[in-house]
Design an enzyme around this catalytic site. Structure first.
Site, PDB file in Angstrom:
ATOM      1  N   CYS A   2       0.837  -1.205   0.000  1.00 18.36           N
ATOM      2  CA  CYS A   2       0.000   0.000   0.000  1.00 18.36           C
ATOM      3  C   CYS A   2       0.873   1.257   0.000  1.00 18.36           C
ATOM      4  O   CYS A   2       1.943   1.294   0.600  1.00 18.36           O
ATOM      5  CB  CYS A   2      -0.941   0.100   1.182  1.00 18.36           C
ATOM      6  SG  CYS A   2      -2.071  -1.266   1.327  1.00 18.36           S
ATOM      7  N   ARG A  28       3.986  -0.054  -4.853  1.00 20.70           N
ATOM      8  CA  ARG A  28       3.693  -0.510  -3.492  1.00 20.70           C
ATOM      9  C   ARG A  28       2.367  -1.274  -3.401  1.00 20.70           C
ATOM     10  O   ARG A  28       2.055  -1.858  -2.358  1.00 20.70           O
ATOM     11  CB  ARG A  28       3.634   0.684  -2.532  1.00 20.70           C
ATOM     12  CG  ARG A  28       4.922   1.466  -2.470  1.00 20.70           C
ATOM     13  CD  ARG A  28       4.754   2.637  -1.530  1.00 20.70           C
ATOM     14  NE  ARG A  28       4.588   2.186  -0.165  1.00 20.70           N
ATOM     15  CZ  ARG A  28       5.576   1.993   0.684  1.00 20.70           C
ATOM     16  NH1 ARG A  28       6.814   2.215   0.315  1.00 20.70           N
ATOM     17  NH2 ARG A  28       5.338   1.587   1.914  1.00 20.70           N
ATOM     18  N   TRP A  75      -2.496  -2.928  -1.620  1.00 18.97           N
ATOM     19  CA  TRP A  75      -2.064  -4.328  -1.724  1.00 18.97           C
ATOM     20  C   TRP A  75      -2.853  -5.038  -0.637  1.00 18.97           C
ATOM     21  O   TRP A  75      -2.576  -4.872   0.544  1.00 18.97           O
ATOM     22  CB  TRP A  75      -0.558  -4.401  -1.470  1.00 18.97           C
ATOM     23  CG  TRP A  75       0.056  -5.755  -1.684  1.00 18.97           C
ATOM     24  CD1 TRP A  75       0.555  -6.244  -2.855  1.00 18.97           C
ATOM     25  CD2 TRP A  75       0.274  -6.778  -0.692  1.00 18.97           C
ATOM     26  NE1 TRP A  75       1.050  -7.513  -2.651  1.00 18.97           N
ATOM     27  CE2 TRP A  75       0.900  -7.867  -1.343  1.00 18.97           C
ATOM     28  CE3 TRP A  75      -0.002  -6.897   0.653  1.00 18.97           C
ATOM     29  CZ2 TRP A  75       1.246  -9.036  -0.683  1.00 18.97           C
ATOM     30  CZ3 TRP A  75       0.342  -8.069   1.319  1.00 18.97           C
ATOM     31  CH2 TRP A  75       0.963  -9.128   0.639  1.00 18.97           C
ATOM     32  N   ASN A 101      -1.969   2.467   5.544  1.00 12.92           N
ATOM     33  CA  ASN A 101      -1.044   1.424   5.120  1.00 12.92           C
ATOM     34  C   ASN A 101      -0.637   0.649   6.361  1.00 12.92           C
ATOM     35  O   ASN A 101      -0.249   1.257   7.350  1.00 12.92           O
ATOM     36  CB  ASN A 101       0.185   2.071   4.461  1.00 12.92           C
ATOM     37  CG  ASN A 101       1.322   1.087   4.243  1.00 12.92           C
ATOM     38  OD1 ASN A 101       1.087  -0.100   4.059  1.00 12.92           O
ATOM     39  ND2 ASN A 101       2.542   1.581   4.261  1.00 12.92           N
ATOM     40  N   GLY A 102      -0.766  -0.682   6.342  1.00 13.17           N
ATOM     41  CA  GLY A 102      -0.392  -1.479   7.511  1.00 13.17           C
ATOM     42  C   GLY A 102      -1.529  -2.392   7.919  1.00 13.17           C
ATOM     43  O   GLY A 102      -2.427  -2.669   7.129  1.00 13.17           O
ATOM     44  N   GLU A 466      19.056 -16.556  -6.561  1.00 17.41           N
ATOM     45  CA  GLU A 466      18.510 -15.253  -6.949  1.00 17.41           C
ATOM     46  C   GLU A 466      17.982 -15.293  -8.394  1.00 17.41           C
ATOM     47  O   GLU A 466      16.941 -14.702  -8.685  1.00 17.41           O
ATOM     48  CB  GLU A 466      19.585 -14.160  -6.764  1.00 17.41           C
ATOM     49  CG  GLU A 466      19.192 -12.770  -7.217  1.00 17.41           C
ATOM     50  CD  GLU A 466      17.941 -12.195  -6.539  1.00 17.41           C
ATOM     51  OE1 GLU A 466      17.454 -12.761  -5.560  1.00 17.41           O
ATOM     52  OE2 GLU A 466      17.453 -11.173  -7.048  1.00 17.41           O
ATOM     53  N   LYS A 470      14.096 -14.365  -9.314  1.00 16.54           N
ATOM     54  CA  LYS A 470      13.694 -13.352 -10.312  1.00 16.54           C
ATOM     55  C   LYS A 470      12.741 -13.966 -11.324  1.00 16.54           C
ATOM     56  O   LYS A 470      11.770 -13.336 -11.723  1.00 16.54           O
ATOM     57  CB  LYS A 470      14.918 -12.785 -11.067  1.00 16.54           C
ATOM     58  CG  LYS A 470      15.766 -11.771 -10.347  1.00 16.54           C
ATOM     59  CD  LYS A 470      15.131 -10.431 -10.118  1.00 16.54           C
ATOM     60  CE  LYS A 470      14.409 -10.354  -8.820  1.00 16.54           C
ATOM     61  NZ  LYS A 470      15.079 -10.160  -7.595  1.00 16.54           N
ATOM     62  N   GLU A 473       9.282 -14.516  -9.701  1.00 16.26           N
ATOM     63  CA  GLU A 473       8.584 -13.272  -9.370  1.00 16.26           C
ATOM     64  C   GLU A 473       7.909 -12.639 -10.580  1.00 16.26           C
ATOM     65  O   GLU A 473       6.793 -12.166 -10.482  1.00 16.26           O
ATOM     66  CB  GLU A 473       9.577 -12.247  -8.801  1.00 16.26           C
ATOM     67  CG  GLU A 473       9.985 -12.527  -7.377  1.00 16.26           C
ATOM     68  CD  GLU A 473      10.859 -11.425  -6.817  1.00 16.26           C
ATOM     69  OE1 GLU A 473      11.832 -11.021  -7.487  1.00 16.26           O
ATOM     70  OE2 GLU A 473      10.575 -10.962  -5.719  1.00 16.26           O
ATOM     71  N   HIS A 489      21.104 -35.418  -5.031  1.00 20.98           N
ATOM     72  CA  HIS A 489      20.569 -35.988  -3.784  1.00 20.98           C
ATOM     73  C   HIS A 489      19.044 -35.932  -3.740  1.00 20.98           C
ATOM     74  O   HIS A 489      18.462 -36.007  -2.666  1.00 20.98           O
ATOM     75  CB  HIS A 489      21.175 -35.267  -2.580  1.00 20.98           C
ATOM     76  CG  HIS A 489      22.657 -35.447  -2.485  1.00 20.98           C
ATOM     77  ND1 HIS A 489      23.241 -36.636  -2.134  1.00 20.98           N
ATOM     78  CD2 HIS A 489      23.673 -34.597  -2.763  1.00 20.98           C
ATOM     79  CE1 HIS A 489      24.563 -36.515  -2.171  1.00 20.98           C
ATOM     80  NE2 HIS A 489      24.851 -35.282  -2.560  1.00 20.98           N
ATOM     81  N   LYS A 589       6.461  -3.937  -3.369  1.00 18.26           N
ATOM     82  CA  LYS A 589       7.869  -3.564  -3.250  1.00 18.26           C
ATOM     83  C   LYS A 589       8.355  -3.635  -1.804  1.00 18.26           C
ATOM     84  O   LYS A 589       9.511  -3.937  -1.539  1.00 18.26           O
ATOM     85  CB  LYS A 589       8.034  -2.131  -3.785  1.00 18.26           C
ATOM     86  CG  LYS A 589       9.463  -1.649  -3.836  1.00 18.26           C
ATOM     87  CD  LYS A 589      10.199  -2.259  -4.988  1.00 18.26           C
ATOM     88  CE  LYS A 589      11.670  -1.947  -4.995  1.00 18.26           C
ATOM     89  NZ  LYS A 589      12.402  -2.948  -5.777  1.00 18.26           N
TER      90      LYS A 589
HETATM   91  O1  M6R Z   1      13.249  -4.189   1.189  1.00 20.06           O
HETATM   92  P1  M6R Z   1      13.893  -5.508   1.504  1.00 20.06           P
HETATM   93  O2  M6R Z   1      15.210  -5.661   0.862  1.00 20.06           O
HETATM   94  O3  M6R Z   1      13.923  -5.781   2.979  1.00 20.06           O
HETATM   95  O4  M6R Z   1      12.915  -6.579   0.874  1.00 20.06           O
HETATM   96  C1  M6R Z   1      13.115  -7.948   1.077  1.00 20.06           C
HETATM   97  C2  M6R Z   1      12.276  -8.773   0.135  1.00 20.06           C
HETATM   98  O5  M6R Z   1      10.913  -8.536   0.350  1.00 20.06           O
HETATM   99  C3  M6R Z   1      12.600  -8.458  -1.330  1.00 20.06           C
HETATM  100  O6  M6R Z   1      13.945  -8.667  -1.603  1.00 20.06           O
HETATM  101  C4  M6R Z   1      11.733  -9.312  -2.273  1.00 20.06           C
HETATM  102  O7  M6R Z   1      12.172 -10.637  -2.251  1.00 20.06           O
HETATM  103  C5  M6R Z   1      11.763  -8.717  -3.667  1.00 20.06           C
HETATM  104  N1  M6R Z   1      10.499  -8.962  -4.279  1.00 20.06           N
HETATM  105  C6  M6R Z   1      12.870  -9.217  -4.515  1.00 20.06           C
HETATM  106  O8  M6R Z   1      12.755  -8.972  -5.862  1.00 20.06           O
END
Ligand code: M6R
Length: 594
Positions: A2, A28, A75, A101-102, A466, A470, A473, A489, A589
């Site tokens: 949010c 957000r 969100w 927000n929250g 990573e 990506k 996501e 394994h 985000k």
């Molecule tokens: O703001 P932060 O680095 O603490 O966020 C951590 C994760 O939420 C963040 O890295 C998330 O995995 C992203 N979507 C990565 O692309």
């Protein structure tokens, strides 16, 4: 998780500015959007479910009168994304509007009480209790500011709240706890917002609001009061981010723009060497153990940190998921340095762990957003210099986190050779970017794949993790990263004809072993994309496809460079599947709930 904006303008209508500002926070949340302004006897409200552009095309969101208002992108946490659940929410008499927000943890109990008193609720959200509480206190004779103070005495949880009322039509009141909210001080416009990009076009003058403080914006300026109702004279910070930094500047998406900014992000982050050295000098003789704590991509950066600190400085290092931290923090003591990696500085899981670690240990936060909660909670701070990252998937903030971690580890170990190598990383990244089209071509082949595997050893294992994250996501294709030696394994049972396996093979001692793992999956039908170095004939001959990188990039610095083609691969697979890589479904985000 949010985004909220509130503003009061001296001369102009607020709604067009609110629409422009909230659009900068769409990263957000993009379930729904809403704007409300206050004039005379009316709250003017437009809101709906969907992305901003869709809802705007239908409702013409900027067409609302009044020079004060609030806006929200959502969100969803409580209640599905629908018009009724979208913010702003109103009180019973449509006289007060609120964005939030929250999460309000005790909203059910409050709602029950209010219902007994005759309040009727329209939505499934936790937020709706706030306008009803404000209404109750205003009916008892409070002004909006005092009503907000009384409301935050009752609600528990994490919140950034902004509210307007028809009784005080030229005013926005706002507060925060465990959720970000900054105050923007322009010449003719005053703001509250969840993040800088919302207001950069209008002002660079920022005040950071502390927990429990209440800010009141009017056409005459800003007043901030502490929880005891004292007026505060707070420092105004000038932030050096420009509005252009938060724009696409000709790129199709923020994600690909930000991938292209990684050379400069690393260069700028490495330029913070003196600050990092000062921290290292202060703590190095006083620690015998390091623990990294982070989530998601930041967790992957932390894994690289473990390899570096243990190998180079010989200090035992562990890596903990922030959401699991409380189950395993018992052995921390004053000789432990706990390093928190977070680009936003507002991740709820990470902040909770930071509070706990502060009680026993030294804490260091590596953060991209200046003034964020992590920067104010940690004992030491290193700020990465990636600039604003708008794409939801972390790219340039990730390599900047790595750059800070490498710098920290190299200085801790007094490793001059590594420091020299780091200076060349921006050039290596540029070479990768020059060959972007090669990856784009390869991505076409894989756009209909159902599963992907990524394998790597040692420093290349976090790259595999990573790369897979990506992919998941932004393409919604299932991807798993494995330590190359672990595959046999169990997971190798999943390898079948045509399954793409991305093998990460920088030059180094373990190259041969990973090549054997590559052959093992090929023997079971896998289609291998090898990410290796120029001159690696073994890889070139054996892999179905290859992407080659400067052979000076060895396995130690590979995480900074080898991730780039994997980011580009995910980006182009998402584009080929007609998805929006900047706004992946279900993600936000900044995750400000536990
Ligand atoms: O703001 P932060 O680095 O603490 O966020 C951590 C994760 O939420 C963040 O890295 C998330 O995995 C992203 N979507 C990565 O692309």
């Amino acid at each position: 998780m949010c985004g909220i904006v509130g503003c009061v303008l001296k001369d102009d209508d607020a709604a067009p500015v609110l629409l422009d500002s909230i659009s900068k926070l769409e990263y957000r949340g993009y379930d729904s959007i809403g704007i409300a302004t206050a004039t005379g006897n009316t709250i003017n409200l437009k809101k709906g479910a969907g992305k901003i552009a869709e809802v705007d095309a239908e409702l013409d969101l900027a067409d609302l009168p009044g020079n004060c208002g609030i806006a929200h992108v959502r969100w969803a946490t409580h209640g599905d994304p629908s018009e009724i659940n979208s913010h702003p929410h109103l009180d019973e008499n449509n006289a007060i509007a609120v964005v939030h927000n929250g999460i309000i943890e005790n909203y059910l109990a409050i709602k029950e009480e209010l219902e007994k008193e005759g309040h009727e609720f329209k939505s499934d959200t936790d937020t709706e209790v706030i306008p009803h509480l404000l209404e109750k206190f205003v009916d008892e004779g409070c002004d909006l500011e005092l009503a907000l103070r009384k409301t935050i005495d009752i609600i528990h949880g994490a919140y950034a709240i902004a509210a307007i009322s028809i009784k005080e039509p030229n005013k926005v009141v706002a507060t925060r706890k465990d959720s970000p909210l900054i105050v923007g001080v322009g010449e003719k416009e005053y703001f509250v917002a969840s993040d800088f990009p919302a207001i950069l076009k209008y002002t660079n003058n920022i005040i950071y609001l502390e927990e429990g403080e209440i800010v009141t914006l009017t056409g005459d300026g800003i007043t901030i009061k502490d929880s005891e109702d004292n007026i505060l004279d707070k420092e105004v910070d000038v932030i050096d981010w420009s509005p252009e930094m938060a724009q696409k500047e000709g790129y199709d998406h923020f994600m690909i723009k930000e991938i292209h900014e990684q050379d400069i992000a690393i260069k700028n982050t490495l330029a913070e060497r003196e600050i990092v050295k000062k921290i290292v000098d202060e703590i190095k003789d006083d620690i015998n153990r390091v623990a990294f704590v982070a989530c998601g991509t930041s967790y992957h950066a932390s894994l690289t940190g473990k390899y570096l600190i243990e190998t180079l400085a010989g200090i035992p290092t562990e890596v903990l998921l922030a959401s699991e931290f409380k189950y395993s923090q018992k052995s921390l003591n004053d000789k432990t340095l706990v390093i928190f990696i977070t680009q936003s500085g507002e991740t709820a899981d990470t902040l909770k762990a930071l509070d706990v670690a502060n009680e026993t240990s030294k804490t260091l936060a590596i953060v991209n957003v200046a003034g964020s909660s992590a920067t104010r909670k940690a004992q030491y701070v290193i700020q990465t210099q990636a600039g604003p990252e708008i794409g939801v998937a972390a790219t340039k903030t990730y390599v900047s986190q790595l750059a800070s971690i490498y710098l920290f580890a190299a200085l801790l170990a007094d490793n001059k050779e590594l420091l020299e190598k780091l200076d060349k990383v921006p050039d290596y990244i540029n070479e990768v970017l020059e060959n972007e089209d090669k990856i784009k071509d390869i991505s076409r082949k894989y756009r209909f794949a159902r599963d992907f595997f990524y394998i790597g050893r040692g420093y290349s294992y976090p790259i595999a993790l990573e790369g897979a994250l990506k992919l998941k996501e932004i393409t919604y294709i299932h991807g798993e990263g494995y330590a190359a030696g672990e595959l046999k394994h169990g997971p190798i049972a999943l390898i079948d004809d045509g399954i793409p396996v991305v093998a990460i093979l920088p030059p180094g001692d373990d190259h041969k072993k990973t090549m054997s793992n590559l052959e093992e999956v090929q023997a079971r039908g896998a289609d291998v994309l090898g990410i290796g170095s120029y001159g690696d004939e073994d890889l070139i001959t054996k892999a179905q496809d290859t992407f080659l990188i400067n052979s000076e990039v060895d396995d130690i610095i590979a995480p900074l460079v080898y991730i780039v083609p994997l980011q580009i691969l995910s980006y182009y697979v998402a584009v080929a599947r007609d998805l929006d890589p900047d706004k992946p479904k279900n993600l936000a985000k900044c995750v400000t709930v536990e």
